[in-house]
Design a protein around this motif. Structure first.
Motif, mmCIF file in Angstrom:
data_model
loop_
_atom_site.group_PDB
_atom_site.id
_atom_site.type_symbol
_atom_site.label_atom_id
_atom_site.label_comp_id
_atom_site.label_asym_id
_atom_site.label_seq_id
_atom_site.Cartn_x
_atom_site.Cartn_y
_atom_site.Cartn_z
ATOM 1 N N VAL A 100 101.762 25.974 -13.414
ATOM 2 C CA VAL A 100 102.965 26.655 -14.380
ATOM 3 C C VAL A 100 104.267 26.180 -13.989
ATOM 4 O O VAL A 100 105.053 25.941 -14.846
ATOM 5 C CB VAL A 100 102.633 28.118 -14.821
ATOM 6 N N LEU A 158 105.119 22.725 -14.303
ATOM 7 C CA LEU A 158 105.163 22.209 -15.339
ATOM 8 C C LEU A 158 106.482 22.633 -16.081
ATOM 9 O O LEU A 158 107.226 21.609 -16.517
ATOM 10 C CB LEU A 158 104.011 22.621 -16.432
ATOM 11 N N TYR A 185 109.400 19.874 -17.041
ATOM 12 C CA TYR A 185 110.240 19.834 -18.155
ATOM 13 C C TYR A 185 111.840 19.998 -17.492
ATOM 14 O O TYR A 185 112.803 19.332 -18.321
ATOM 15 C CB TYR A 185 110.096 21.009 -18.939
ATOM 16 N N ILE A 226 97.649 20.388 -15.555
ATOM 17 C CA ILE A 226 99.088 20.613 -16.532
ATOM 18 C C ILE A 226 100.270 19.633 -15.919
ATOM 19 O O ILE A 226 101.090 19.759 -16.423
ATOM 20 C CB ILE A 226 99.264 22.035 -16.631
ATOM 21 N N ILE A 228 98.463 25.875 -22.123
ATOM 22 C CA ILE A 228 99.734 25.536 -21.695
ATOM 23 C C ILE A 228 100.108 23.929 -22.199
ATOM 24 O O ILE A 228 101.182 23.601 -22.619
ATOM 25 C CB ILE A 228 100.256 25.832 -20.419
ATOM 26 N N VAL A 257 106.754 23.427 -25.802
ATOM 27 C CA VAL A 257 107.966 23.904 -24.940
ATOM 28 C C VAL A 257 109.077 24.631 -25.590
ATOM 29 O O VAL A 257 109.645 24.408 -26.577
ATOM 30 C CB VAL A 257 108.569 22.679 -24.324
ATOM 31 N N TYR A 279 104.171 29.361 -25.439
ATOM 32 C CA TYR A 279 104.577 28.735 -24.002
ATOM 33 C C TYR A 279 105.269 30.031 -23.028
ATOM 34 O O TYR A 279 104.715 30.032 -21.902
ATOM 35 C CB TYR A 279 105.595 27.706 -24.295
ATOM 36 N N PHE A 339 103.777 31.737 -19.717
ATOM 37 C CA PHE A 339 104.635 31.892 -18.249
ATOM 38 C C PHE A 339 104.558 33.223 -18.105
ATOM 39 O O PHE A 339 104.515 33.459 -16.780
ATOM 40 C CB PHE A 339 105.992 31.312 -18.537
#
Lengths: 545, 739
Positions: A352, A355, A360, A462, B694, B699, B704, B708
């Motif tokens: 996570v 990602l 990003y 992911i 996910i 995003v 999302y 998290f």
């Protein structure tokens, strides 16, 4: 009597045996899992005999014997046969009730075809055709010889076609490049400005010239291709299934075919070795359920290498700091706590983070800065091998730190103090005494990190792993190493083929083989690490002054 | 010496510089570890924090009241918030630029001289189509298009008005012309249009234009309703109509069959509803009362299998009667406006009133959400136009929806539900983390039940009773088990163990029950063997003794499973479970997961506790043995207490691993987010949920961020477990270290 009983109780024989039982069950679990994977993973490549069954109602099926069980409801023994021929039956497997089977036989001339599409075909060869004309066996020749011969010819034709196509692509390459630039200009809306228009027109002119230049060559190749393709299409086998349906199979769509019921142990072994080689060296076919896993091996290795480049320096620095520089106190306690916790954080959480942060945040910024012309199509702003490697580097960091520390701690104090006493600086001492002697520890850390990285899947799925990567991340086109590309991975391959593929039952053997390969890699790496670590211990047991 | 350092002084300077730099670099490396873990934590927090942010507005435009003499009845804005329009009661539509406040276009609805608009209603949430009702009984339907045009200088909005249709309501032998007093209108996705209005006689009419069959229907609904109507609303799919009356009764009509309008339900409110409006999704109705109360109602299946409207959410009340309700086209947000000009923003799913503001001192005549629900526009009685930017990124998550029971549309009661995506844009996302947390702990519990005893017993045996040679070989074997990739274990669990368990469930049960029994019998026999003979067996005989018992039990279980199943469970255990206990047996269930997670957890617990037990000082156990205690007594009373810190740490580490394990739970469970303790069905764990969802989550969107947040929960949990394990482990170690 009473005292004997209390004596037994005191001795606790029962508890001792119970603890032995705990160990045996744990070991049995390990043995079980290893044996299953060995048997199922290795058995897959062995050419299975082709069984023909005739049912009492007159139906006939042919294929490999797959499984047998007792149906709980009806209490009837059932037999599962892999009948293949997906284009004929629409399914790969069939369960038959044993009490409905009239006869079983293993016909000598039964053939297994491995095809590019629709899975295996089981049947008999009736005739071979080249250029739509039947090929008769000559003197002293059997139909079998003829078929192998025409298959070779068809494969040659196919290769020629491929070569010609490649040649054509190569000739077209400059033109394609110009056309790509033109499209980019158009997308950017450059046509509206004067300079953009001029640029566009120049490119157009260049494209026209190139087109004129290469079109005669292309036409020639196309003419050749047409003849070859026509010949390819007109070369086929006439085959018959168990129930007598005849069908044509294009020779070029056959990967290989063999007569399993005629083969002896030796020829089967040769076949087995060939299949094994195909498995590790070839590309996958039929949405990963057939063929090889080479791209997955390649992706795994490359990803693990990139990861090592990132994690080893970082981990070694941290370990040196902990042991040579840090003063005992709150900071060092905090760092140790961090290492412990980093080791305990679930891998998916690293995923996570990878990602959100690498892909990003960092990747998105790189795209904004350097690849803005391609936006909104992301370059680094989407999962890729670089981000996956960095995520795994973070994940394996504690492994490297702990192993390196072990190596550093094993360096005798006297050696270090001797170096300092001779007037060396701390860095000189670390470079000449600590690092060389801690090398086995660092190596252990590296190997354990690689083994962990090779087996990890959750964070990768992911951050950049895909089921089928069109290109490898390392190839002959500039800049050779494409860090932004997505890649295939053995572990993910297992998950994907075993759980996401449309035909799980047919894909299972492939998954077992991949799992076996992955386990072999991981276990070998671990054994290697254990070996190095044990030797490290021995070495320093003797070197204390 | 090389030529580079000419003098010893140069050389020394160089060496010292290298020393300084290496110190800096290495120190950075050391602190890098802290930075990594802290940055992971901070990043997870940073990504999930916006979930807690409420709604906020800020005024981006306020235009004074100088442009039109007539009251405004309708207003709207384009998706880019660049152009807005106003429709006044004389049918004049004026478009203004938001930035320059300039009038950019003016259009006129085809009204007759002196004809006045009494009421206006928008008919679609995604496009600007509306109907006005006039004092001469006409329904005029028009649409507005505000299309972006891209040119070199950027984007401009091209505004167009189209006349869709006109219709004259009959004036049934009346002296005064028909008045359309109040109106509601809907055009659904098929193009079917429905109008409903009250005329000057107080009658409620329904007119339907069926786009598919190109047919028209007209109904007088007053026959079904007796009393004065206060408000009514059509659902956006043109299938339902709710009507509120002055006698506090509300009627629910099913109009989906255009040929047969059906009264489905009637219920009584505590107050007179002055405003009703269907929310997005066409299930829930927001009702604003004369007493200022705001509530949301939707049909719930009753025990008799009938749908009855129930009050589900109640919001913060206004101080004055509510006369208008506006609905968002993106989510379950709605605005309530009272007669004094107060505006409140509510969110249906959460039952939360998010905002309250008063645009002006005068009552509001028209308001609207922008098409993307990122702005609110309001026109007050003094014709002042205000546009507010609405910042409301995650209205659907509050602490209550994440961790509490929520009553979702279509559900019979409040429930914990995780269902993050649905088929349409109108889907109400259900993001309760409780099913995921429950799933994680269910899997962990089964895994710990199975692995803790096995691993600790194995560790005791290896460190205390096994011959040293054997122990040296066993440790690496179990370490290999730890190295098995979890994807391989998960794949075996999903594709090999679970079908195997299903087929041989009875065998497994028999094995588990019979093993202790056979074990006790064998033990009894062993103890009858004279002491002298026992002593003659080599060390480690226990293992050789246990293996045959296991094999005998297995053979026994496999040969008698059918018999037992026939006698006790009518021949099929799974069916018996279902018919007698109402327990369904899923192939991929928690038992399989518990077993498979054992492969991941056992080696950790084993290795760490074996280390702890081995590290108990020789002196302690030697003293105990010298005092005449048996080997087992020494282990039980001396070694285990001394090693308890390490064993506790081992269990904690195993727990952390089980909680965070992803691939095994992903592949070995059905991943259905249900809350059920039944060991024979699956669950959805937090880790697996993140891995699956996910990649698909937009995003920065709510899902999302919720994922998290789930990651953050996992991080925090394992952090606590790991820290606890090292702290308590340390303390217990110190306690016994004085020996």
């Amino acid at each position: 009597m009473n005292s004997a009983k209390s004596y037994q109780k005191k001795k606790g024989t029962g508890y001792v045996f119970t603890s032995g039982l705990g160990l045996v069950i744990s070991l049995a679990m390990v043995a079980w899992i290893i044996i299953i994977i060995l048997v199922k993973g290795l058995g897959f490549f062995w050419p299975g005999d082709v069984l023909q069954v005739k049912l009492q109602n007159g139906d006939s099926y042919m294929g490999e014997l797959w499984d047998e069980h007792l149906d709980k409801e009806t209490l009837v023994e059932e037999t599962q046969i892999k009948i293949g021929n997906r284009d004929v039956y629409g399914r790969d497997f069939i369960w038959l009730k044993n009490n409905e089977i009239a006869s079983r036989s293993y016909p000598e001339n039964a053939v297994t075809f491995e095809r590019m599409e629709y899975g295996n075909f089981y049947g008999f060869i009736k005739a071979a055709y080249l250029d739509d004309k039947i090929v008769q066996p000559g003197d002293g020749e059997t139909l079998k010889d003829v078929v192998f011969d025409v298959h070779d010819q068809a494969m040659d034709t196919k290769e020629q076609i491929n070569d010609l196509q490649e040649e054509a692509t190569e000739i077209m390459a400059p033109l394609a490049e110009v056309q790509r630039e033109m499209t980019l200009l158009q997308l950017a809306g450059a046509e509206e400005t004067a300079t953009g228009k001029q640029q566009f027109d120049e490119l157009q002119k260049k494209a026209d010239e190139l087109d004129k230049e290469i079109s005669p060559q292309i036409e020639k190749i196309n003419a050749q291709l047409t003849t070859l393709v026509l010949r390819d299409r007109a070369s086929y086998l006439e085959v018959e299934t168990a129930d007598g349906t005849t069908k044509h199979i294009e020779l070029s769509s056959i990967v290989r075919f063999f007569y399993p019921n005629e083969m002896g142990a030796v020829s089967k072994s040769i076949h087995y070795a060939g299949k094994l080689w195909e498995f590790v060296a070839d590309n996958p076919r039929e949405s990963n359920t057939e063929g090889g896993v080479f791209p997955a091996i390649f992706g795994t290795v490359l990803m693990v290498l990139l990861m090592s480049i990132a994690v080893v320096p970082f981990g070694v620095l941290a370990a040196i700091y902990l042991n040579e520089y840090a003063k005992q106190g709150a900071i060092i306690r905090f760092i140790r706590l961090s290492v412990n916790n980093l080791a305990g954080v679930p891998s998916i959480v690293f995923g996570v983070f990878g990602l959100g942060f690498f892909v990003y945040a960092v990747g998105g910024s790189i795209d904004q800065l350097f690849f803005s012309s391609k936006l909104p199509e992301p370059t680094f702003g989407t999962g890729g091998i670089l981000w996956a490697s960095l995520t795994l580097a973070l994940l394996t960091l504690p492994v490297v730190v702990v192993a390196t520390e072990e190596g550093i701690l094993a360096v005798p104090r006297a050696n270090k103090e001797g170096a300092l006493a001779l007037g060396s600086t701390k860095w000189q001492m670390i470079r000449k005494i600590v690092l060389p002697n801690a090398m086995p520890g660092i190596l252990t850390g590296l190997i354990l990190a690689i083994s962990r990285g090779a087996g990890e899947v959750a964070p990768l799925m992911i951050t950049g792993v895909v089921k089928l990567a069109p290109t490898l991340a390392l190839d002959g086109s500039f800049p050779f190493l494409h860090l932004d590309r997505k890649f295939m991975h053995l572990g993910f391959h297992i998950y994907d083929v075993g759980f996401q593929s449309p035909n799980v039952e047919a894909a299972k053997p492939m998954v077992y083989s991949t799992a076996l390969l992955l386990i072999i890699i991981v276990v070998l790496l671990n054994l290697f690490a254990i070996y190095i670590r044990n030797n490290l211990r021995k070495k320093y047991k003797t070197s204390t002054f | 010496m090389s030529t580079e350092h000419k003098t010893p002084k140069d050389f020394r300077r160089k060496v010292e510089r290298a020393d300084r730099w290496s110190r800096r670099v290495i120190t950075t490396g050391g602190y890098g570890i802290i930075i990594s873990i802290v940055s992971i934590l901070l990043f997870l927090i940073y990504q999930s924090l916006p979930l807690a942010k409420g709604a906020s507005i800020n005024e981006i435009l306020s235009m004074p009241a100088t442009r039109s003499e007539n009251p405004v009845v309708l207003t709207g804005v384009d998706p880019y918030l660049e152009v807005f329009y106003e429709l006044d009661n004389r049918g004049s539509i004026k478009f203004y630029n938001v930035d320059s406040k300039a009038l950019i276009k003016e259009d006129q609805l085809p009204l007759k001289a002196n004809e006045k608009i009494l009421t206006a209603a928008k008919g679609n949430l995604t496009k600007e189509i509306f109907t006005v009702g006039s004092d001469s009984g006409r329904l005029i339907t028009s649409s507005i298009e505000m299309k972006p045009e891209y040119t070199k200088s950027g984007r401009t909005i091209e505004a167009m008005v189209y006349q869709e249709e006109e219709w004259q309501a009959a004036t049934e032998n009346d002296t005064i012309p028909n008045h359309i007093e109040k109106l509601t209108f809907v055009e659904n996705s098929d193009g079917t249009r429905v109008w409903s209005w009250i005329d000057h006689t107080g009658k409620l009419w329904l007119r339907i234009y069926d786009a598919e069959d190109e047919e028209e229907y007209l109904y007088d609904l007053s026959e079904d309703i007796s009393g004065q109507i206060t408000s009514f609303s059509l659902s956006h799919n043109a299938e339902n109509l709710v009507v509120a009356l002055k006698d506090k009764n509300v009627y629910w009509f099913d109009i989906s069959d255009f040929e047969k309008i059906q009264l489905k339900d009637r219920w009584t409110l505590e107050t007179i509803a002055d405003a009703v409006n269907y929310l997005l999704g066409d299930q829930a109705v927001a009702i604003g009362g004369q007493d200022g109360s705001v509530s949301v109602w939707f049909p719930v299946r009753s025990p008799a299998n009938l749908f009855k409207f129930r009050k589900v959410h109640e919001f913060i009340s206004h101080n004055a009667a509510i006369d208008q309700i506006y609905v968002s086209s993106r989510n379950r947000n709605f605005l309530t406006v009272d007669t004094k000009g107060n505006v409140k923003l509510h969110y249906s799913t959460t039952g939360q009133t998010q905002l309250e503001f008063k645009p002006a001192d005068f009552p509001v005549t028209a308001a609207a959400f922008s098409p993307k629900s990122n702005a609110i526009l309001v026109v007050d009685g003094q014709k002042r136009f205000s546009l507010y930017n609405l910042e409301n990124p995650h209205p659907e998550t509050t602490l209550k929806t994440l961790f509490g029971k929520v009553w979702y549309e279509g559900y019979p009661k409040e429930e914990f539900v995780w269902q993050s995506t649905g088929g349409s844009d109108e889907f109400e996302s259900k993001l309760s983390l409780i099913p995921l947390i429950f799933g994680t702990f269910k899997g962990t519990l089964f895994a710990m039940f199975f692995s803790v005893p096995l691993a600790i017993f194995a560790a005791i045996y290896v460190s205390q009773f096994a011959p040293k040679r054997l122990a040296r070989q066993i440790k690496p074997t179990i370490e290999i088990m730890a190295a098995l990739p979890s994807v391989v274990i998960g794949f075996l669990a999903g594709l090999y163990f679970s079908p195997l368990f299903e087929e041989y469930l009875m065998v497994i049960f028999l094995f588990v029950i019979l093993l202790p029994l056979f074990f006790l019998i064998a033990l009894f026999i062993w103890q009858r063997i004279p002491e002298k003979m026992q002593a003659r067996f080599p060390l480690g005989i226990e293992i050789l003794f246990v293996i045959p018992i296991g094999i005998i039990t297995l053979v026994f279980a496999m040969s008698f499973d059918h018999v037992v199943e026939q006698i006790l469970f009518q021949g099929n255990f799974q069916q018996w479970l279902y018919s007698t206990l109402q327990i369904t047996y899923e192939t991929r269930n928690s038992l399989v997961v518990g077993f498979a997670l054992g492969f991941a957890v056992i080696p950790i617990i084993f290795t760490v506790s074996e280390d702890a037990i081995s590290n108990v000082p020789e002196s302690l156990s030697s003293a105990s043995l010298a005092l005449g205690a048996s080997k087992w007594q020494t282990v039980r009373r001396v070694v285990l207490p001394a090693a308890s810190g390490g064993i506790f740490a081992a269990i904690m580490l195993g727990l952390g691993r089980a909680v965070g394990e992803t691939m095994i739970v992903l592949m070995a469970t059905g991943n259905t987010p249900i809350i059920d303790l039944n060991p024979f069905n699956g669950f959805r764990a937090m880790s697996a949920c993140i891995a699956v969802e996910i990649p698909e989550a937009p995003v920065g969107g709510t899902l999302y961020r919720v994922l998290f947040f789930t990651g953050l929960l996992l991080f925090v949990f394992t952090f606590i477990v790991n820290t606890l394990s090292s702290l308590i482990g340390d303390r217990l170690r110190k306690k016994y270290a004085r020996f």
